[in-house]
Structures are given as C-alpha cells and as structure tokens.
Design an enzyme around this catalytic site. Sequence first.
Site, mmCIF file in Angstrom:
data_model
loop_
_atom_site.group_PDB
_atom_site.id
_atom_site.type_symbol
_atom_site.label_atom_id
_atom_site.label_comp_id
_atom_site.label_asym_id
_atom_site.label_seq_id
_atom_site.Cartn_x
_atom_site.Cartn_y
_atom_site.Cartn_z
ATOM 1 N N GLU A 117 0.894 -1.169 0.000
ATOM 2 C CA GLU A 117 0.000 0.000 0.000
ATOM 3 C C GLU A 117 0.923 1.206 0.000
ATOM 4 O OE1 GLU A 117 -3.220 -0.093 -0.099
ATOM 5 O OE2 GLU A 117 -3.689 -2.146 0.503
ATOM 6 N N CYS B 284 -2.486 9.035 2.847
ATOM 7 C CA CYS B 284 -2.026 8.509 1.561
ATOM 8 C C CYS B 284 -3.051 8.717 0.456
ATOM 9 C CB CYS B 284 -1.681 7.041 1.700
ATOM 10 S SG CYS B 284 -2.996 6.123 2.468
HETATM 11 P P1 NAD Z 1 8.494 4.722 4.664
HETATM 12 O O1 NAD Z 1 8.328 3.976 3.398
HETATM 13 O O2 NAD Z 1 9.714 5.484 4.874
HETATM 14 O O3 NAD Z 1 8.377 3.726 5.922
HETATM 15 C C1 NAD Z 1 7.296 2.831 6.070
HETATM 16 C C2 NAD Z 1 7.743 1.658 6.932
HETATM 17 O O4 NAD Z 1 8.767 0.932 6.255
HETATM 18 C C3 NAD Z 1 8.350 2.056 8.278
HETATM 19 O O5 NAD Z 1 7.947 1.126 9.256
HETATM 20 C C4 NAD Z 1 9.846 1.953 8.028
HETATM 21 O O6 NAD Z 1 10.567 1.730 9.211
HETATM 22 C C5 NAD Z 1 9.899 0.746 7.105
HETATM 23 N N1 NAD Z 1 11.103 0.641 6.257
HETATM 24 C C6 NAD Z 1 11.976 1.628 5.921
HETATM 25 N N2 NAD Z 1 12.950 1.114 5.126
HETATM 26 C C7 NAD Z 1 12.679 -0.205 4.961
HETATM 27 C C8 NAD Z 1 13.296 -1.263 4.229
HETATM 28 N N3 NAD Z 1 14.405 -1.070 3.513
HETATM 29 N N4 NAD Z 1 12.731 -2.484 4.266
HETATM 30 C C9 NAD Z 1 11.595 -2.713 4.962
HETATM 31 N N5 NAD Z 1 10.964 -1.751 5.670
HETATM 32 C C10 NAD Z 1 11.485 -0.501 5.672
HETATM 33 O O7 NAD Z 1 7.181 5.600 4.768
HETATM 34 P P2 NAD Z 1 6.838 6.597 5.934
HETATM 35 O O8 NAD Z 1 7.670 7.801 5.774
HETATM 36 O O9 NAD Z 1 6.886 5.885 7.212
HETATM 37 O O10 NAD Z 1 5.286 6.919 5.581
HETATM 38 C C11 NAD Z 1 4.898 7.810 4.597
HETATM 39 C C12 NAD Z 1 4.574 7.105 3.295
HETATM 40 O O11 NAD Z 1 3.618 6.053 3.502
HETATM 41 C C13 NAD Z 1 3.929 8.009 2.298
HETATM 42 O O12 NAD Z 1 4.538 7.838 1.045
HETATM 43 C C14 NAD Z 1 2.479 7.550 2.230
HETATM 44 O O13 NAD Z 1 1.799 7.754 1.045
HETATM 45 C C15 NAD Z 1 2.588 6.115 2.513
HETATM 46 N N6 NAD Z 1 1.344 5.607 3.062
HETATM 47 C C16 NAD Z 1 0.561 4.826 2.262
HETATM 48 C C17 NAD Z 1 -0.648 4.352 2.727
HETATM 49 C C18 NAD Z 1 -1.497 3.471 1.866
HETATM 50 O O14 NAD Z 1 -2.396 2.835 2.383
HETATM 51 N N7 NAD Z 1 -1.270 3.410 0.592
HETATM 52 C C19 NAD Z 1 -1.054 4.645 4.023
HETATM 53 C C20 NAD Z 1 -0.233 5.434 4.822
HETATM 54 C C21 NAD Z 1 0.979 5.910 4.318
#
Ligand code: NAD
Length: 488
Positions: free
Chosen positions: A258, A291
């Site tokens: 997502e 999002c």
């Molecule tokens: P992010 O991608 O930086 O982090 C998301 C999660 O992934 C965190 O728990 C982080 O610790 C983990 N992560 C980071 N690097 C990783 C790796 N290499 N391997 C596995 N996991 C890893 O996103 P964010 O800054 O935490 O959140 C904002 C983003 O999330 C925005 O782009 C937003 O659109 C998206 N978002 C999407 C939805 C949806 O349902 N589509 C909902 C909420 C947020």
Amino acid sequence: MNQLPDALLCIDGEMRPAEGDKKFDNICPWTGEVVGQAADGSASDVEAAIASSRKAFDETDWSTNHAKRIELVTKFAQLLRENRDTLMQIARLEAGSSIGAAAFAQVDNALTCGEDMLKCFEEIEWQEDRGVREFMGGKSKRTVYHTPLGVVGAITPWNVPLYVNIGKVYGALLAGCTVILKPAPDTPLMGSYMGELGIQAGLPKGVLNVITAQDPALAGEMLTRDHRVDVISFTGSTGVGKRIMENGAESLKRLFLELGGKSVNIILDDADDFAMKVMTGMAVFHAGQGCAMPTRMLVPKSRYEEAVGALQMAYQGFAERWGDFDAPDQVMGPVISKRQHDRVMGYIELGQQEGARLLAGGKSRPDKGNGFFIEPTCFVDCTNDMRIAREEIFGPVLCVIPFEDDEDAIRIANDSDYGLGGGVHGSVERATAIARRIHAGAISVNSGMSITGDLPFGGFKQSGMGREWGREGIEDFLDTKVIAVGGQ
Ligand code: NAD
C-alpha cells in the site's frame, strides 16, 4: 505535556525490553521533545520474533481453528475499544494528531473499521465442494480449500498508525496467519500497545509479535529476506515498496504493498454548491499526511476564478484554526518530524520555482511551538507536469490545476504514476462515468465514503498491489489449495 509509557517489544507472549535494554527516544511532533522511550530492537530480537511467529503458525491450531480466531480477535477488538482514551493520547502525542483528526480518522474510524472486519469474517468461504469428476479413467471427489498463507511481516508507517496496524493485523489474524508487526520508528508505542492488548486478549504466544526499532530499515529488511516469513504486507512510501519487492524476490515472497498517492479531486462545473465543494477540498486534515488524500484539485477553466476565490476564502478562514493541541474541533496539527518538515518546505520552495502561484500559506510556523508546524498551503495555476503536481508531498499542500472539459479532466487525473484514491463532484451520472475511467482503487462521487472497513482498499499503478480491509483484506492472506480424493 503528559509523558507516554515505554514502548516495549512484544515477543512470544511477553512484553520485554530490547536486547541489552537498548532504547530510543519517542519524539512528540507538537513540541519536538521526548515524550517516552521505545525498545530499540536488535537483529537477535527480530530473529526471536520470526522464530516465535513461525512456531505459532506451524505448531498450534491457530491456522485451523476458526472459532478460536474469531473469539480472540473479537476480544482483542473489544479491548482496543475499551482503551480508546489511551489510544487517543498516543495518537496525539506520538503521531502529532490534533484532537479532531485523532477522534475521527486516527482512532474512532480505525476501531470501527476493525469491527467491520470482524463481520467480514462471516463472509469468508473456507472450502468449496467442487464435486466428483471422472477424469483419466478414475473418479475423484474434489474440494478447494482457502488456507492461510503463513507468517506475515506487517510493516507500517507513522501517519495513521492505529488504522494501518489494525487493517493488517486483524486481516492476517482472521485469515489464520501469525504476524510480526513492525511499526515506523516515529510511532512505536501504537504498535507496542497493540501487542500488550493482544496478550491481554489471550492471543496465543507468537500469534502477534511486535518489534520496534530506531533503525527504520533493519527489522523490515530482515523480515523481507527471511525464508520463514511467507508474506510482507507493507504500507509506506513507493521507494521502500520497490526495495521490498527487490528483497522479497529471492524467496518469492508474497507481497502486498500500500504505497503513496497523488489523488485527484475533480470539481465539475455542474457540481451542486460549487464553491462549497471547492472550499471543502483543502488538503489540511492531519496536515495532509494521508495517503489517499486528494491533493490535486482539478477545476473547470470556465469557473476557475470563482474556484480560486472560494479557496482563498477557505484558507483565510482556516488560517488560525489549526495547530492547537487542546482545541477539540481542530483537524490539523504539526507534521510528524523535522525530516518531514524540511521535505515539505522543500516542495513549497520548489512549487514557487516551478511557477505555481502561492495562494495561501507556504511558511514554517515556529511560533506555534517547538514542533514541526507548516501553514496550510495552496498552490494555484499549477500544471500537471510540475513536480509538485506529480510527486507525493505528504504535507498540508494542495495543488490546483485547471481543465478544459471532461476528457481533459480524465486525462490529467490519469497522467500520474499513482492511482490510490480520488473524488469527483458533479451531476451523479456524469461524475460516476468519470469516476469509472479514473485508474485508482477508491473513488468517491459527491463525497461518498469509499474508504470503510467493509470495503477493499488499495492502489493501482505505483500506489501498490493487493487489497486491505473488507472481505478482500482477509482473503488476500489466504492461498488456494485443492484436495482430490480418488476411488469415489
Ligand atoms: P516509509 O516507506 O519510509 O516507511 C514505512 C515503513 O517501512 C516504516 O515502518 C519503516 O521503518 C519501514 N522501512 C523503511 N525502510 C525499509 C526497508 N528497507 N525495508 C523494509 N521496511 C522498511 O514511509 P513513511 O515515511 O513511514 O510513511 C509515509 C509514506 O507512507 C507516504 O509515502 C504515504 O503515502 C505512505 N502511506 C501509504 C498508505 C497506503 O495505504 N497506501 C497509508 C499510509 C501511508
């Protein structure tokens, strides 16, 4: 401001500190101050969580005992509901939510959507009789079973942590999977607290493990590469989603992603109460950190000036009605972190360089507190090739783009790498016809609610794959298996 309790790890049915009692600071977005500590999980803590979830899946009846699952997940949901006030505190202090946003999307909707999923459980068909068939000289009685995929690594973001955690955890648990929840480092307590309530609800050891860690990637990378983890259900940025796909390839991991969005809000010239529809399209809820938030507003050239005037009024009216920690009706607070603040401010500067007109906001507001405050911001005269119109900003920034006619609106809407949510306002038939041509997972027509716990949610294109919530949000954690009994 009240302090939050420590966020501990939840591993194998126990709340415990990280290896060596390592901790990291839980920072409050309103003040920039430390409001609690969180366990800084190490590689060996992650290893323990994986082993525990694997064992619970392979050696207990969790995957086969439907009655036990619905009973315990229902109890878990009741406990979350009973502890709403604590969840509100966590959402406010840790995720930086204003009271209005916390009460609405962060907590109450999350709880209600979770309860919707319990009802969806009743709709799942676990096995189907496919009859007896004679083939190649023998008769077989065939049954198709829908069986849980196994161990799920649930990796979640900081923006609406309870909502995303519930969608993944309930969906996977109801399907019969076991879960390792890995919350974002900015919002560790919401995940950890869920682990604690899971224990109180009586979830068997290892069915729900929770790992918090300061390093954003360590635990997620381990979960994604480990062969004992069958599924990664990830919500977060598109960049990390791609990385997970690469890392998961080696073990052909089942992936649900997502990801980000740049959703449209199309206001047609025949929309009822046109100015009001425009005014309610401000991207301010939870400081734009949603999002599926429609952050590209498309308005007809024939009523463009009227739309810009309405937005100017709306932003003027809103100018000081945000950023107050104690105001019960406010829906906008700070952004989550200094890093996010600087990123959003960078986009605001970029928008001006790209030639968009700053109609409202645009400034950082340290006078609101030592946290991470950015004014509600609106750019008009945008074109869809600008980076501010194409990239996800994830802050309180709206881009307004004029369109010629319906075909032009559809073209602009679909000219995006993303396809998560969106909205169309106008006469019902016309707006619905347009909604059907937008490549995105959830479209609202005339403010219809397209995101609820009993409907599937997920993205097209680079907004991701797989569906959460609703019946589909349980079924996605199931695999399909055939057993044919010969000699019938
Ligand atoms: P992010 O991608 O930086 O982090 C998301 C999660 O992934 C965190 O728990 C982080 O610790 C983990 N992560 C980071 N690097 C990783 C790796 N290499 N391997 C596995 N996991 C890893 O996103 P964010 O800054 O935490 O959140 C904002 C983003 O999330 C925005 O782009 C937003 O659109 C998206 N978002 C999407 C939805 C949806 O349902 N589509 C909902 C909420 C947020």
